[in-house]
Design a protein around this motif. Structure first.
Motif, PDB file in Angstrom:
ATOM      1  N   PRO A  63       0.825  -1.214   0.000  1.00 23.12           N
ATOM      2  CA  PRO A  63       0.000   0.000   0.000  1.00 23.12           C
ATOM      3  C   PRO A  63       0.862   1.268   0.000  1.00 23.12           C
ATOM      4  CG  PRO A  63      -0.849  -1.575   1.588  1.00 23.12           C
ATOM      5  CD  PRO A  63       0.446  -2.137   1.097  1.00 23.12           C
ATOM      6  N   SER A  91      -2.873   4.548   2.064  1.00 20.16           N
ATOM      7  CA  SER A  91      -2.932   4.460   3.532  1.00 20.16           C
ATOM      8  C   SER A  91      -3.575   5.699   4.129  1.00 20.16           C
ATOM      9  CB  SER A  91      -1.513   4.287   4.094  1.00 20.16           C
ATOM     10  OG  SER A  91      -0.980   3.060   3.660  1.00 20.16           O
ATOM     11  N   MET A 150      -7.310   5.795   3.502  1.00 17.35           N
ATOM     12  CA  MET A 150      -8.013   4.852   4.372  1.00 17.35           C
ATOM     13  C   MET A 150      -8.115   5.399   5.799  1.00 17.35           C
ATOM     14  SD  MET A 150      -7.239   0.812   4.553  1.00 17.35           S
ATOM     15  CE  MET A 150      -8.228  -0.214   5.645  1.00 17.35           C
ATOM     16  N   ARG A 151      -7.006   5.880   6.289  1.00 15.67           N
ATOM     17  CA  ARG A 151      -7.003   6.386   7.666  1.00 15.67           C
ATOM     18  C   ARG A 151      -7.851   7.651   7.802  1.00 15.67           C
ATOM     19  NH1 ARG A 151      -3.149   3.028   7.155  1.00 15.67           N
ATOM     20  NH2 ARG A 151      -2.225   1.947   8.928  1.00 15.67           N
ATOM     21  N   THR A 199     -10.468   8.437   6.064  1.00 16.49           N
ATOM     22  CA  THR A 199     -11.878   8.057   6.005  1.00 16.49           C
ATOM     23  C   THR A 199     -12.336   7.458   7.326  1.00 16.49           C
ATOM     24  OG1 THR A 199     -11.567   7.571   3.664  1.00 16.49           O
ATOM     25  CG2 THR A 199     -13.586   6.765   4.681  1.00 16.49           C
ATOM     26  N   LEU A 200     -11.522   6.552   7.860  1.00 10.52           N
ATOM     27  CA  LEU A 200     -11.886   5.908   9.124  1.00 10.52           C
ATOM     28  C   LEU A 200     -11.910   6.918  10.260  1.00 10.52           C
ATOM     29  CD1 LEU A 200      -9.815   2.639   8.654  1.00 10.52           C
ATOM     30  CD2 LEU A 200     -12.308   2.809   8.733  1.00 10.52           C
ATOM     31  N   ALA A 201     -10.946   7.801  10.231  1.00 10.44           N
ATOM     32  CA  ALA A 201     -10.923   8.829  11.284  1.00 10.44           C
ATOM     33  C   ALA A 201     -12.151   9.712  11.182  1.00 10.44           C
ATOM     34  CB  ALA A 201      -9.649   9.660  11.156  1.00 10.44           C
ATOM     35  N   ILE A 209     -15.073   8.884  10.003  1.00 10.03           N
ATOM     36  CA  ILE A 209     -16.231   8.126  10.486  1.00 10.03           C
ATOM     37  C   ILE A 209     -16.252   8.123  12.015  1.00 10.03           C
ATOM     38  CG2 ILE A 209     -17.163   5.788  10.656  1.00 10.03           C
ATOM     39  CD1 ILE A 209     -16.225   5.356   7.738  1.00 10.03           C
ATOM     40  N   ALA A 210     -15.103   7.845  12.601  1.00  9.94           N
ATOM     41  CA  ALA A 210     -15.029   7.797  14.064  1.00  9.94           C
ATOM     42  C   ALA A 210     -15.352   9.163  14.665  1.00  9.94           C
ATOM     43  CB  ALA A 210     -13.638   7.339  14.488  1.00  9.94           C
ATOM     44  N   GLU A 263      -9.344 -12.157  17.170  1.00  8.18           N
ATOM     45  CA  GLU A 263      -8.869 -11.406  18.333  1.00  8.18           C
ATOM     46  C   GLU A 263      -9.686 -11.709  19.577  1.00  8.18           C
ATOM     47  OE1 GLU A 263      -7.079  -7.829  18.158  1.00  8.18           O
ATOM     48  OE2 GLU A 263      -5.786  -8.856  16.724  1.00  8.18           O
ATOM     49  N   LEU A 286     -12.609 -19.652  17.859  1.00  2.00           N
ATOM     50  CA  LEU A 286     -11.887 -20.644  17.060  1.00  2.00           C
ATOM     51  C   LEU A 286     -12.539 -20.796  15.695  1.00  2.00           C
ATOM     52  CD1 LEU A 286      -9.678 -22.876  16.967  1.00  2.00           C
ATOM     53  CD2 LEU A 286     -11.439 -24.466  17.779  1.00  2.00           C
ATOM     54  N   TYR A 287     -11.749 -20.627  14.663  1.00  2.00           N
ATOM     55  CA  TYR A 287     -12.261 -20.811  13.303  1.00  2.00           C
ATOM     56  C   TYR A 287     -12.028 -22.244  12.848  1.00  2.00           C
ATOM     57  CZ  TYR A 287     -13.285 -15.880  12.560  1.00  2.00           C
ATOM     58  OH  TYR A 287     -13.830 -14.631  12.631  1.00  2.00           O
TER      59      TYR A 287
END
Lengths: 393, 163
Positions: free
Chosen positions: A17, A22, A25-26, A28-30, A32-33, A311, A315-316
């Motif tokens: 990336p 990067s 993306m950050r 946009t996320l920031a 939104i938050a 996280e 278990l997958y």
């Protein structure tokens, strides 16, 4: 080129990336938050306006045209489409023009079919009788015709074509087995799409012999509610409508040669034996029974945990030998006693077809000139490791 | 899902999201636009995510659809003159030039399947879930990609030998 080498090559040319990605993306996320925290207007609009629309005149046409994959390869052959190559002896088991029906404004044809003792290969076409132009766009360099979404919509409007999940063999329903596949390609005939598929019937323990009636849900489309399902016997009754049926000579079964060598090779990391080798007129199917060394498995679990967890600790799946050494099993190639690969791994879609915790499956081309002594051996970074060579015959 | 969780989970997928958008669009500016749009759409539609276990395929599917929309937009603008000043994606230092060239000849869908399967290591069923297509379609795209790559790489081999 092996999968491992392909991965290395891709790693060298697929970029990481870049900063512009990067930060986008950050940001946009920031945003939104931040909007959520402030309980103001929801952050539904883009934080950065579209910078520009990039236009590659030639490339764009190619890229858009390939929303759906299609091809006109060198030979109009069911094997070329399903296996990526035309095997020797293909003609000896292939039957042509098995069914042809006009349904409304469409012509449905079963153009080719073959059974090699293990797999069923079928090509069928649907043609818009009112069309005047071939579907898709021809790519000269790769000799391929690419279909568009519009092409599919044109055929879809005919209300003809695949409408149920099964085919029927002598009246018994068969869902698509594992390791099966199918693709759609354009042809030079106006308004025509050619559909090709391979059914690994052996995976369902279905073996055909003699004349067999094959019914496909490729006629006039019917409601799925019309299907009569026998859940107790895991069967779907052959529908009365919307079906094209043809008869195929499946006498190939008596031409196959089966070996069961079962000679175990014990390695430091895993052990394996070839449990089954089946030579059909067009290819060789090899089944490998294998197991990971318990110490190697334990070391893998010690290093990675007992399974894949997110996280939250959910278990997958539990780790098996596939996670620990599956890549090595997958890399097995057919070699002679000196460790020289018998086939070019690029030759079609041959080689490993799948790896399970206890078995792995391979296919290889037919050849009259196979060495008397045959082995499967791991090929790592182009180097054959004969210490793990497994006797095939 | 609150915004912080959304942010945290999305950032874990940064490389994957970039590789999907790069495979589809081949241009970093468009990739940036696509991920912005995808994240915005995803946040709007967050109620449709039934379980965090599905977060990865859910978000990648949205991004994939955004990329398809951008490709469609390109098609509509295909009559405009070619922008000669386009910056290429930043290549790694030791680039396999033949592979780079071969990748250009794949369709976006094929390139995405190749990157997800052979580079990222996702299984066919995982790719099918991410892109909302059947496993057979994934297999088909990989098959054609291999045919493309084989043809292109074999063609370039004599040139390499000639050098």
């Amino acid at each position: 080129m092996s999968k491992r080498k392909l991965k290395q090559s891709l790693q060298s040319c697929v970029p990481n990336p870049p900063a512009v990605f990067s930060s986008a993306m950050r940001d946009t996320l920031a945003g939104i938050a931040q909007s959520e925290v402030q309980k103001e207007n929801p952050p539904m609009k883009k934080l950065i306006t579209k910078r520009r629309m990039l236009v590659y005149v030639i490339v764009a046409a190619l890229l858009i045209a390939s929303v759906a994959v299609a091809a006109v390869l060198l030979h109009n052959n069911v094997f070329t489409y399903t296996m990526g190559t035309t095997p020797e002896n293909a003609e000896s088991i292939t039957y042509y023009n098995l069914a042809d029906e006009i349904i409304g404004d469409a012509e449905v044809k079963v153009t080719q079919a073959a059974y090699d003792g293990m797999s069923l290969f079928i090509s069928y076409s649907i043609r818009d009788l009112n069309a005047t132009e071939p579907l898709g766009e021809y790519d000269k360099q790769c000799d391929m015709r690419l279909l568009t979404e519009e092409d599919y919509q044109q055929i879809y409007a005919l209300n003809v074509g695949w409408w149920a999940d099964h085919i029927w063999i002598d009246g018994k329903s068969v869902d698509m087995p594992s390791m099966s596949g199918g693709i759609d390609v354009g042809t030079d005939t106006p308004g025509e799409i050619l559909y090709s598929m391979q059914y690994r019937l052996d995976q369902e323990d279905i073996y055909l012999d003699g004349d067999v009636q094959i019914s496909m849900p490729i006629g006039e489309k019917q409601s799925l509610d019309s299907l009569v399902i026998d859940r107790e016997n895991d069967q779907v009754a052959l529908p009365d409508k919307g079906i094209i049926t043809f008869t195929l000579d499946c006498s190939t079964r008596n031409q196959i040669i089966e070996l069961t060598p079962n000679i175990e090779t014990v390695g430091e990391r895993w052990s394996a034996s070839v449990s089954d080798v089946i030579f059909t007129p067009i290819q060789t199917y090899v089944t490998v029974d294998w197991s990971v060394n318990p110490d190697v498995m334990q070391a893998y679990i010690d290093a990675n945990g007992d399974g894949f967890r997110d996280e939250d600790g959910t278990l997958y799946w539990l780790y098996t030998g596939v996670d620990a050494v599956g890549d090595e099993v997958q890399s097995l190639e057919l070699v002679d006693k000196t460790g020289t690969p018998v086939f070019d791994s690029w030759d079609g879609f041959y080689g490993n077809q799948g790896v399970g915790p206890e078995q792995a499956w391979f296919t290889f081309p037919y050849s009259d000139n196979l060495p008397e002594e045959l082995y499967l051996a791991p090929v790592i970074d182009g180097i054959v490791d004969m210490s793990y060579a497994i006797r095939v015959r | 899902m609150n915004a912080v969780t959304f942010q945290t989970e999305a950032l874990k997928l940064e490389k994957l999201l970039y590789h999907i958008s790069w495979s589809m669009l081949s241009d970093n500016e468009d990739c940036a636009d696509a991920v912005q749009e995808a994240l915005t759409r995803a946040w709007q539609k967050r109620d449709t995510l039934q379980s965090m276990r599905s977060f990865r395929p859910w978000l990648t599917r949205i991004l994939y659809n955004v990329c398809v929309d951008i490709l469609r937009s390109r098609k509509h603008l295909a009559q405009e003159p070619l922008d000669e000043t386009l910056p290429a994606a930043d290549p790694p230092i030791t680039m396999d030039e033949d592979m780079q060239e071969a990748l250009k000849h794949l369709s976006p869908d094929q390139r995405t399947a190749v990157v997800l399967h052979y580079l990222e290591g996702y299984k066919l069923r995982e790719i099918a879930a991410m892109l909302d297509i059947s496993q057979n379609t994934v297999k088909s795209r990989l098959m054609y990609a291999r045919i493309y790559l084989k043809q292109t790489l074999l063609q370039s081999e004599p040139e390499r030998r000639g050098c």
